[in-house]
Design a protein around this motif. Sequence first.
Motif, PDB file in Angstrom:
ATOM      1  N   MET A  74       0.797  -1.226   0.000  1.00 21.34           N
ATOM      2  CA  MET A  74       0.000   0.000   0.000  1.00 21.34           C
ATOM      3  C   MET A  74       0.836   1.285   0.000  1.00 21.34           C
ATOM      4  SD  MET A  74      -3.440   0.847   2.209  1.00 21.34           S
ATOM      5  CE  MET A  74      -2.703   1.607   3.632  1.00 21.34           C
ATOM      6  N   PRO A  75       1.917   1.413   0.809  1.00 16.26           N
ATOM      7  CA  PRO A  75       2.722   2.641   0.727  1.00 16.26           C
ATOM      8  C   PRO A  75       3.287   2.902  -0.665  1.00 16.26           C
ATOM      9  CG  PRO A  75       3.260   1.423   2.721  1.00 16.26           C
ATOM     10  CD  PRO A  75       2.370   0.533   1.900  1.00 16.26           C
ATOM     11  N   VAL A  76       3.626   1.827  -1.370  1.00 17.10           N
ATOM     12  CA  VAL A  76       4.119   1.977  -2.744  1.00 17.10           C
ATOM     13  C   VAL A  76       3.022   2.553  -3.629  1.00 17.10           C
ATOM     14  CG1 VAL A  76       4.941   0.712  -4.772  1.00 17.10           C
ATOM     15  CG2 VAL A  76       5.776   0.097  -2.487  1.00 17.10           C
ATOM     16  N   LEU A  77       1.805   2.024  -3.494  1.00 13.54           N
ATOM     17  CA  LEU A  77       0.683   2.495  -4.312  1.00 13.54           C
ATOM     18  C   LEU A  77       0.273   3.911  -3.922  1.00 13.54           C
ATOM     19  CD1 LEU A  77      -1.422  -0.808  -4.340  1.00 13.54           C
ATOM     20  CD2 LEU A  77       0.074   0.084  -6.138  1.00 13.54           C
ATOM     21  N   ILE A  78       0.366   4.255  -2.627  1.00 16.32           N
ATOM     22  CA  ILE A  78       0.083   5.621  -2.198  1.00 16.32           C
ATOM     23  C   ILE A  78       1.046   6.586  -2.880  1.00 16.32           C
ATOM     24  CG2 ILE A  78       0.223   7.216  -0.236  1.00 16.32           C
ATOM     25  CD1 ILE A  78      -0.838   4.987   1.537  1.00 16.32           C
ATOM     26  N   THR A  79       2.317   6.211  -2.916  1.00 21.60           N
ATOM     27  CA  THR A  79       3.321   7.059  -3.558  1.00 21.60           C
ATOM     28  C   THR A  79       3.007   7.253  -5.037  1.00 21.60           C
ATOM     29  OG1 THR A  79       4.992   6.261  -1.987  1.00 21.60           O
ATOM     30  CG2 THR A  79       5.788   7.319  -3.995  1.00 21.60           C
ATOM     31  N   LEU A  80       2.580   6.191  -5.720  1.00 20.31           N
ATOM     32  CA  LEU A  80       2.237   6.299  -7.136  1.00 20.31           C
ATOM     33  C   LEU A  80       0.998   7.163  -7.355  1.00 20.31           C
ATOM     34  CD1 LEU A  80       2.831   2.643  -8.415  1.00 20.31           C
ATOM     35  CD2 LEU A  80       4.169   4.688  -8.981  1.00 20.31           C
ATOM     36  N   LEU A  81      -0.049   6.948  -6.553  1.00 21.92           N
ATOM     37  CA  LEU A  81      -1.292   7.709  -6.724  1.00 21.92           C
ATOM     38  C   LEU A  81      -1.110   9.182  -6.355  1.00 21.92           C
ATOM     39  CD1 LEU A  81      -3.976   5.227  -5.326  1.00 21.92           C
ATOM     40  CD2 LEU A  81      -3.638   5.916  -7.695  1.00 21.92           C
ATOM     41  N   ALA A  82      -0.165   9.471  -5.464  1.00 23.51           N
ATOM     42  CA  ALA A  82       0.061  10.858  -5.062  1.00 23.51           C
ATOM     43  C   ALA A  82       0.613  11.702  -6.204  1.00 23.51           C
ATOM     44  CB  ALA A  82       1.028  10.908  -3.869  1.00 23.51           C
ATOM     45  N   ILE A  83       1.178  11.064  -7.207  1.00 22.53           N
ATOM     46  CA  ILE A  83       1.734  11.825  -8.338  1.00 22.53           C
ATOM     47  C   ILE A  83       0.623  12.518  -9.126  1.00 22.53           C
ATOM     48  CG2 ILE A  83       3.068  11.681 -10.480  1.00 22.53           C
ATOM     49  CD1 ILE A  83       4.561   9.292  -9.224  1.00 22.53           C
ATOM     50  N   PRO A  84      -0.389  11.783  -9.642  1.00 20.32           N
ATOM     51  CA  PRO A  84      -1.451  12.487 -10.383  1.00 20.32           C
ATOM     52  C   PRO A  84      -2.464  13.196  -9.495  1.00 20.32           C
ATOM     53  CG  PRO A  84      -1.909  10.136 -10.355  1.00 20.32           C
ATOM     54  CD  PRO A  84      -0.562  10.316  -9.712  1.00 20.32           C
ATOM     55  N   MET A  85      -2.708  12.680  -8.282  1.00 18.14           N
ATOM     56  CA  MET A  85      -3.791  13.219  -7.460  1.00 18.14           C
ATOM     57  C   MET A  85      -3.362  14.378  -6.565  1.00 18.14           C
ATOM     58  SD  MET A  85      -5.812   9.698  -6.408  1.00 18.14           S
ATOM     59  CE  MET A  85      -7.056  10.607  -5.494  1.00 18.14           C
ATOM     60  N   LEU A  86      -2.108  14.374  -6.145  1.00 21.72           N
ATOM     61  CA  LEU A  86      -1.621  15.430  -5.254  1.00 21.72           C
ATOM     62  C   LEU A  86      -0.548  16.299  -5.895  1.00 21.72           C
ATOM     63  CD1 LEU A  86      -1.289  13.458  -1.868  1.00 21.72           C
ATOM     64  CD2 LEU A  86      -3.225  14.813  -2.691  1.00 21.72           C
ATOM     65  N   GLY A  87      -0.177  15.956  -7.138  1.00 19.57           N
ATOM     66  CA  GLY A  87       0.879  16.714  -7.788  1.00 19.57           C
ATOM     67  C   GLY A  87       2.248  16.444  -7.203  1.00 19.57           C
ATOM     68  N   GLU A  88       2.391  15.278  -6.562  1.00 21.65           N
ATOM     69  CA  GLU A  88       3.666  14.909  -5.959  1.00 21.65           C
ATOM     70  C   GLU A  88       4.722  14.646  -7.031  1.00 21.65           C
ATOM     71  OE1 GLU A  88       4.912  13.265  -2.372  1.00 21.65           O
ATOM     72  OE2 GLU A  88       4.435  15.392  -2.542  1.00 21.65           O
ATOM     73  N   ARG A  89       5.952  14.916  -6.669  1.00 21.35           N
ATOM     74  CA  ARG A  89       7.088  14.543  -7.507  1.00 21.35           C
ATOM     75  C   ARG A  89       7.984  13.608  -6.713  1.00 21.35           C
ATOM     76  NH1 ARG A  89       9.018  20.317 -10.257  1.00 21.35           N
ATOM     77  NH2 ARG A  89       7.043  20.763 -11.333  1.00 21.35           N
ATOM     78  N   ILE A  90       8.429  12.548  -7.352  1.00 23.92           N
ATOM     79  CA  ILE A  90       9.299  11.611  -6.656  1.00 23.92           C
ATOM     80  C   ILE A  90      10.646  11.567  -7.367  1.00 23.92           C
ATOM     81  CG2 ILE A  90       7.390  10.229  -5.783  1.00 23.92           C
ATOM     82  CD1 ILE A  90       8.034   8.135  -7.878  1.00 23.92           C
ATOM     83  N   GLY A  91      11.690  11.518  -6.553  1.00 21.40           N
ATOM     84  CA  GLY A  91      13.032  11.445  -7.090  1.00 21.40           C
ATOM     85  C   GLY A  91      13.421  10.027  -7.436  1.00 21.40           C
ATOM     86  N   ILE A  92      14.658   9.876  -7.874  1.00 19.78           N
ATOM     87  CA  ILE A  92      15.123   8.575  -8.331  1.00 19.78           C
ATOM     88  C   ILE A  92      15.142   7.551  -7.198  1.00 19.78           C
ATOM     89  CG2 ILE A  92      17.541   9.213  -7.917  1.00 19.78           C
ATOM     90  CD1 ILE A  92      16.150   6.924 -10.723  1.00 19.78           C
ATOM     91  N   ARG A  93      15.383   8.012  -5.959  1.00 17.16           N
ATOM     92  CA  ARG A  93      15.460   7.061  -4.845  1.00 17.16           C
ATOM     93  C   ARG A  93      14.087   6.496  -4.490  1.00 17.16           C
ATOM     94  NH1 ARG A  93      19.664  10.153  -0.685  1.00 17.16           N
ATOM     95  NH2 ARG A  93      21.471  10.132  -2.093  1.00 17.16           N
ATOM     96  N   ARG A  94      13.096   7.369  -4.385  1.00 19.83           N
ATOM     97  CA  ARG A  94      11.750   6.866  -4.085  1.00 19.83           C
ATOM     98  C   ARG A  94      11.189   6.087  -5.261  1.00 19.83           C
ATOM     99  NH1 ARG A  94       7.175  10.319  -1.846  1.00 19.83           N
ATOM    100  NH2 ARG A  94       7.993  12.006  -3.121  1.00 19.83           N
ATOM    101  N   ALA A  95      11.520   6.519  -6.484  1.00 19.28           N
ATOM    102  CA  ALA A  95      11.072   5.777  -7.667  1.00 19.28           C
ATOM    103  C   ALA A  95      11.658   4.367  -7.652  1.00 19.28           C
ATOM    104  CB  ALA A  95      11.483   6.517  -8.941  1.00 19.28           C
ATOM    105  N   SER A  96      12.920   4.251  -7.246  1.00 18.78           N
ATOM    106  CA  SER A  96      13.552   2.933  -7.157  1.00 18.78           C
ATOM    107  C   SER A  96      12.873   2.080  -6.093  1.00 18.78           C
ATOM    108  CB  SER A  96      15.039   3.091  -6.827  1.00 18.78           C
ATOM    109  OG  SER A  96      15.702   3.825  -7.835  1.00 18.78           O
ATOM    110  N   ALA A  97      12.486   2.718  -4.967  1.00 16.79           N
ATOM    111  CA  ALA A  97      11.789   1.988  -3.908  1.00 16.79           C
ATOM    112  C   ALA A  97      10.438   1.501  -4.390  1.00 16.79           C
ATOM    113  CB  ALA A  97      11.626   2.880  -2.674  1.00 16.79           C
TER     114      ALA A  97
END
Length: 322
Positions: free
Chosen positions: A108-131
């Motif tokens: 679930m934390p992985v999916l939260i991170t993915l959904l936060a990109i389109p829904m919250l305008g989040e940006r993730i760096g290479i480290r979180r993307a790798s996680a």
Amino acid sequence: MSKDRKSTNIKGALIALAAFGIYATHDVVIKYLGASYSVFQIVFFSVLFGFPVTMLLLMGEPKPETLRPKYPFWTALRSIAVVFTGATAFYAFSTLPLTQTYAIIFAMPVLITLLAIPMLGERIGIRRASAVVLGLVGVLIVLRPGAADLNLGHLSALAAAFGGALVSVILRKIGSEERSVTLMLYPMMANFIVMGALLPFVYEPMPLLDMALMALVAILALLAMWLVILAYRMADAVIVAPMQYSQILWAVFFGTMFFGEGVDQATVIGAAVIIASGVYIVLREDSRPADSQKPVLRTHGRIGAPSVPRMTAILRGKEETD
């Protein structure tokens, strides 16, 4: 870190461990009941028995305003997602080995991170993307597509993880402006109405013992939720959040003790990969600036307990009156 803060963090972690042990017991009862009753019947009665305490919580709402939500679309979508998540999670616990269910839902934390990109305008760096990629690989290791027989239980666990992530991200999106009473009441009413409508088609008469176990599901969920709230109020979120992964140990114990379940190597490896990914995401979010969005840390909740309100709503309500 001061000595006092270290002490309260340790206490908070221990309380969280106790809470997630109770949640694991909650899931064992669901699994036992799932052998005899439809998931819709279990969810309906767990929600029904959870209503009295929830009403007491709502009576403490300080603002005498309308119950009409400020964001009808997001409130409706979140309510639907809560119903969907509860049903799929309960079904997964009823049909899959406990360790497999937890391993998949821990994504679930992985999916939260993915959904936060389109829904919250989040940006993730290479480290979180790798996680995130690592977490998805862990799910594939557990599922072993092509090498193991996948069934509706596996699909339900994945759906529950996605639904729980959607609920969390929507809560992060509207939680600061929507009233806590609205955040609590609408999902519970949606569960009660939908499961009540389906109940006549699946109802099986229950002896008194099983009815008591239905009530126990609600009691355990409420008790565990209260302890998690206490832990989050006492300790740093980055300390409390990873404690949920202790449930995999309870799953091994309960699965072996009560259901004769073994633990296969792929599940152990996949669970370790998923947990490592989730812990890293939490740690990375905690290291970001205080004013940045942190959807995983700021959406405290526990998947698969539709009989109780989302704890973030209660935390918000308490903060408003402090």
